[in-house]
Enzyme design. Structure first.
Site, PDB file in Angstrom:
ATOM      1  N   HIS A 137      39.378  47.467  45.291  1.00  0.00           N
ATOM      2  CA  HIS A 137      40.157  47.233  46.515  1.00  0.00           C
ATOM      3  C   HIS A 137      39.243  46.784  47.655  1.00  0.00           C
ATOM      4  O   HIS A 137      39.526  45.807  48.355  1.00  0.00           O
ATOM      5  CB  HIS A 137      40.931  48.486  46.925  1.00  0.00           C
ATOM      6  N   HIS A 142      38.840  43.233  50.490  1.00  0.00           N
ATOM      7  CA  HIS A 142      38.473  43.049  51.901  1.00  0.00           C
ATOM      8  C   HIS A 142      37.372  42.031  52.147  1.00  0.00           C
ATOM      9  O   HIS A 142      37.381  41.333  53.153  1.00  0.00           O
ATOM     10  CB  HIS A 142      37.998  44.381  52.497  1.00  0.00           C
ATOM     11  N   GLU A 183      45.297  45.120  56.065  1.00  0.00           N
ATOM     12  CA  GLU A 183      45.753  45.556  54.740  1.00  0.00           C
ATOM     13  C   GLU A 183      46.935  44.745  54.202  1.00  0.00           C
ATOM     14  O   GLU A 183      46.987  44.440  53.015  1.00  0.00           O
ATOM     15  CB  GLU A 183      46.128  47.047  54.755  1.00  0.00           C
ATOM     16  N   SER A 202      44.647  42.879  46.381  1.00  0.00           N
ATOM     17  CA  SER A 202      44.081  43.719  45.321  1.00  0.00           C
ATOM     18  C   SER A 202      45.170  44.315  44.425  1.00  0.00           C
ATOM     19  O   SER A 202      44.869  45.090  43.528  1.00  0.00           O
ATOM     20  CB  SER A 202      43.187  44.816  45.917  1.00  0.00           C
TER      21      SER A 202
HETATM   22 CO    CO Z   1      41.714  48.707  52.486  1.00  0.00          CO
END
Ligand code: CO
Ligand code: PHE
Length: 284
Positions: A137, A142, A183, A202
């Site tokens: 993730h 990111h 996010e 993700s």
């Molecule tokens: Co995150």
């Protein structure tokens, strides 16, 4: 004068809560989990993730090379290889942390262009869902966006803004901005909606759901609206906010949030799945 007891880092972690990646200790099975997830998402994200994300994925070679001159199979990337490339692009680096860290620690890392990433990777029976952020993730989700100069500045400004919001007792409002942009953000582009949020890129299910499912609301990004909106952490999002561009997102957040926080104190929260009369809905 007694300080408010600050949580201390766990044994083995440095004062800033970082730990070594310990790349040499990942097992072949763990590398295989990365590769399986990487192949699945990289394929799915062509034409779905925004250009900045896709360029970052390639620029950092996040399929991962196992060893200097070693096997080309790929696997969990070695941060000793990723960091020089990332740093040369935008000044960011990735550091490993043992799990969730206190807010102030997290913000301080961001303000200094260090992205804290989980060191562990999920098990092969948890490919689709996991409560805690793991290295897939954090690093796959990111870090590609941190190669984009505008997004890189946004994340750094967010870190500084986080420390300030904490002091003002406004973290609950600012955290919603992170949730709905970093996010779960979507971007409007001339080619249609594209994903930039790490929680979406993700996740195989959320990649498809956020862009192609008729159920979620897609609402034009409005800073105050976003800060009023509660969020769900354990399910697909009932609403996504669509920014016109990363530059527009950075521009609106550069204003001083002091006045906004004052207004928000008097305003009610909005439920995650609600649509208000002022919302501009965006077609999928
Ligand atoms: Co995150
Ligand atoms: N402009 C915000 C403030 O004055 C800081 C911030 C910048 C927050 C970018 C989030 C993102 O507090």
């Amino acid at each position: 004068m007694a300080d408010i007891a600050a949580p201390t880092p766990p044994p083995g972690a440095a004062a800033d809560w970082t730990i070594d990646q310990g790349w040499d200790r990942y097992t072949p099975e763990e590398h295989q989990v990365w590769l399986t997830l990487y192949e699945r998402q990289a394929e799915l994200l062509r034409g779905r993730a925004c250009d900045a994300f896709l360029h970052g994925l390639d620029a950092l070679d996040l399929r991962g090379a196992s060893q200097e001159g070693g096997s080309p199979r790929g696997g969990i990337p070695d941060l000793r290889r990723v960091n020089p490339a990332l740093k040369a692009l935008t000044g960011w680096t990735v550091v490993c942390v043992p799990g969730l860290v206190p807010d102030a620690v997290f913000f301080d890392h961001l303000a200094n262009r260090r992205f804290p990433a989980g060191q562990f990777i999920r098990r092969s029976d948890q490919l689709d869902y996991l409560q805690e952020p793991d290295i897939f993730h954090d690093l796959f989700g990111h870090v590609p966006m941190l190669t984009d100069p505008v997004f890189a500045d946004y994340m750094c400004a967010y870190g500084r803004g986080g420390l300030r919001a904490q002091g003002l007792g406004q973290l609950h409002h600012l955290a919603r901005l992170y949730w709905y942009t970093v996010e779960f953000g979507l971007l409007a582009t001339p080619d249609g909606l594209r994903i930039y949020g790490a929680g979406i890129v993700s996740s195989r299910a959320e990649t498809l759901y956020s862009l192609e499912d008729p159920r979620p609301h897609r609402i034009a990004f409005d800073l105050e609206r976003v800060m009023r909106t509660l969020y769900k952490i354990d399910d697909l999002q009932p609403a996504y906010f669509v920014a016109p561009s990363l530059q527009a997102l950075l521009d609106t957040t550069l204003q001083d949030f002091g006045g906004l926080y004052d207004r928000l104190r008097a305003e009610s929260d909005i439920d995650p799945g609600a649509v208000t009369p002022a919302d501009a809905l965006v077609a999928a």
